[in-house]
Design a protein around this motif. Structure first.
Motif, PDB file in Angstrom:
ATOM      1  N   GLN A   4       0.853  -1.185   0.000  1.00 52.63           N
ATOM      2  CA  GLN A   4       0.000   0.000   0.000  1.00 52.63           C
ATOM      3  C   GLN A   4       0.892   1.240   0.000  1.00 52.63           C
ATOM      4  OE1 GLN A   4      -2.083  -0.906   3.703  1.00 52.63           O
ATOM      5  NE2 GLN A   4      -3.874  -1.543   2.540  1.00 52.63           N
ATOM      6  N   GLN A  59      -5.804   4.442   7.153  1.00 59.91           N
ATOM      7  CA  GLN A  59      -4.954   3.313   7.550  1.00 59.91           C
ATOM      8  C   GLN A  59      -5.375   1.991   6.890  1.00 59.91           C
ATOM      9  OE1 GLN A  59      -4.990   2.583  11.826  1.00 59.91           O
ATOM     10  NE2 GLN A  59      -7.215   2.571  11.871  1.00 59.91           N
ATOM     11  N   ALA A  60      -6.619   1.937   6.407  1.00 56.29           N
ATOM     12  CA  ALA A  60      -7.086   0.711   5.745  1.00 56.29           C
ATOM     13  C   ALA A  60      -6.464   0.560   4.357  1.00 56.29           C
ATOM     14  CB  ALA A  60      -8.606   0.721   5.646  1.00 56.29           C
ATOM     15  N   HIS A 105      -3.634   2.424   3.259  1.00 53.54           N
ATOM     16  CA  HIS A 105      -2.243   2.890   3.193  1.00 53.54           C
ATOM     17  C   HIS A 105      -1.407   2.187   4.251  1.00 53.54           C
ATOM     18  CE1 HIS A 105      -4.424   6.060   1.137  1.00 53.54           C
ATOM     19  NE2 HIS A 105      -3.282   6.432   0.597  1.00 53.54           N
ATOM     20  N   GLU A 106      -0.116   2.144   4.009  1.00 54.27           N
ATOM     21  CA  GLU A 106       0.785   1.734   5.068  1.00 54.27           C
ATOM     22  C   GLU A 106       1.057   2.996   5.877  1.00 54.27           C
ATOM     23  OE1 GLU A 106       4.323  -0.322   3.869  1.00 54.27           O
ATOM     24  OE2 GLU A 106       5.145  -0.160   5.900  1.00 54.27           O
ATOM     25  N   ALA A 107       0.356   3.113   6.977  1.00 52.65           N
ATOM     26  CA  ALA A 107       0.304   4.391   7.671  1.00 52.65           C
ATOM     27  C   ALA A 107       1.243   4.443   8.868  1.00 52.65           C
ATOM     28  CB  ALA A 107      -1.125   4.669   8.118  1.00 52.65           C
ATOM     29  N   LEU A 120      -2.046  -2.327  13.048  1.00 50.57           N
ATOM     30  CA  LEU A 120      -2.235  -2.126  11.613  1.00 50.57           C
ATOM     31  C   LEU A 120      -1.346  -0.993  11.121  1.00 50.57           C
ATOM     32  CD1 LEU A 120      -4.154  -2.996   9.256  1.00 50.57           C
ATOM     33  CD2 LEU A 120      -5.702  -1.173   9.996  1.00 50.57           C
TER      34      LEU A 120
END
Ligand code: ADP
Ligand code: NA
Length: 330
Positions: free
Chosen positions: A3, A33-34, A36-38, A77
């Motif tokens: 992501q 955050q769902a 993307h790599e956040a 996550l």
């Protein structure tokens, strides 16, 4: 599947975050955050660019992290950590200092605003180089997107310039990030002074909806919000900033589109509007407040979460920093 990487942060500069931070940042982060790599940081090193009380800073840093989690940032996550736990930030900031022009840094308008606000008091060089530390925060993680408010856009531009300059001087190293500008519809204003944004650093408390306030206090503040002399519940930022602000808050919390929301108040007055908004805000913040207090009640668990996440951040940052050292001859 990878992501796109995203970085954002907030300063731990108050005991509680407010409805503006929640709507303008946390709610958006939670959704992002769902997909993307956040990476979400509590930027305590930024907070010391103005004078701090050490005990209070430590406390506010933990409270801010707890509020991120309570608002729905999932630390398994996303990477959720405290900036000073990852020394790579200060290491890269120093290196970026050496490729930033003095004139270039001097053009940052937020420094002018913030140093002016300090009045005749001491202004640190740290406040001046703040945007360079922010550039390090972003570039350390190969960040592609930086969710920011309008006021931070210039700092992301500087970050892009520094990344491009470094890449052209020393070879391709940094990803050039893009600002992800906050929608105007996510901007929340002071309840007592609806032409200025709700801010942790506001001089009066009455216009700020703190996430951690007692429900009765929150309801009272909303019921005392400044409105206007006509009595029509209508969205008009120019002519009806107070009413529009209340509608914006409600729309953000309920997900109801503005026209539908306005229609639901047809024939009703400001008293109804305020009562409904107060109920919605209290219902939204009640569980967030409870969860925050629960996290703060178990310091060992919060420490464990922050330590694990700092390790994850370090593991992402270190290889990029090693590459930087190598490229520049250190
Ligand atoms: P503050 O002014 O309260 O100190 P910051 O400047 O630390 O807030 O901002 C932290 C985050 O919260 C940023 O992402 C910023 O865009 C967002 N934010 C701050 N105030 C508001 C507001 N009034 N409305 C919407 N978003 C806000
Ligand atoms: Na994710």
């Amino acid at each position: 599947m990878t992501q796109p990487r995203l970085f954002s942060g907030m300063q731990p500069s108050a005991d509680s975050l407010h409805a503006g931070n929640y709507i303008g940042a946390l709610l958006q982060w939670r959704d992002l955050q769902a997909t993307h790599e956040a990476i979400f940081c509590v930027v305590d090193l930024h907070a010391i660019t103005v004078a701090q009380d050490p005990k209070l800073l430590r406390e506010q840093t933990r409270r801010t992290a707890a509020q991120y989690i309570a608002a729905g940032i999932d630390p398994t996550l996303s990477t959720l950590f405290v900036q000073s736990h990852v020394p790579a930030h200060t290491e890269l900031a120093w290196i970026l200092n050496t490729i930033t022009g003095f004139g270039e840094a001097s053009r940052m308008t937020q420094f002018k605003d913030k140093s002016a606000k300090q009045g005749s008091d001491f202004t640190s060089v740290g406040l001046f180089t703040y945007p360079i530390l922010m550039a390090a925060d972003i570039l350390l993680y190969g960040t592609e997107l930086v969710p920011v408010g309008d006021d931070q856009k210039q700092h992301v531009e500087l970050t892009r310039d520094l990344a491009a300059r470094f890449n052209s001087r020393f070879g391709d190293t940094f990803v050039i990030p893009k600002p992800f500008i906050l929608a105007e519809s996510a901007r929340i204003y002071d309840l007592q002074n609806p032409s200025s944004k709700m801010s942790k650093s506001a001089t009066t408390d009455a216009g700020i909806i703190w996430m951690l306030d007692e429900p009765s206090k929150t309801a009272k503040k909303i019921k005392s919000a400044v409105t206007d002399d006509d009595r029509e519940v209508r969205f008009d930022r120019e002519l009806k900033p107070g009413v529009s602000n209340l509608l914006t808050i409600m729309s953000a919390f309920t997900g109801t589109p503005m026209p539908e929301l306005v229609a639901s108040f047809e024939g009703k007055g400001y008293g109804d509007l305020k009562k409904t908004v107060a109920d919605v805000v209290v219902a939204e913040f009640d569980p967030v407040r409870a969860r925050t207090l629960e996290l703060l009640d178990d310091p060992a668990e919060l420490d464990r979460i922050l330590a694990t996440n700092a390790d994850r951040a370090e593991a992402l940052a270190r290889p990029i920093l090693e590459k930087v050292y190598d490229r520049i001859g250190l």
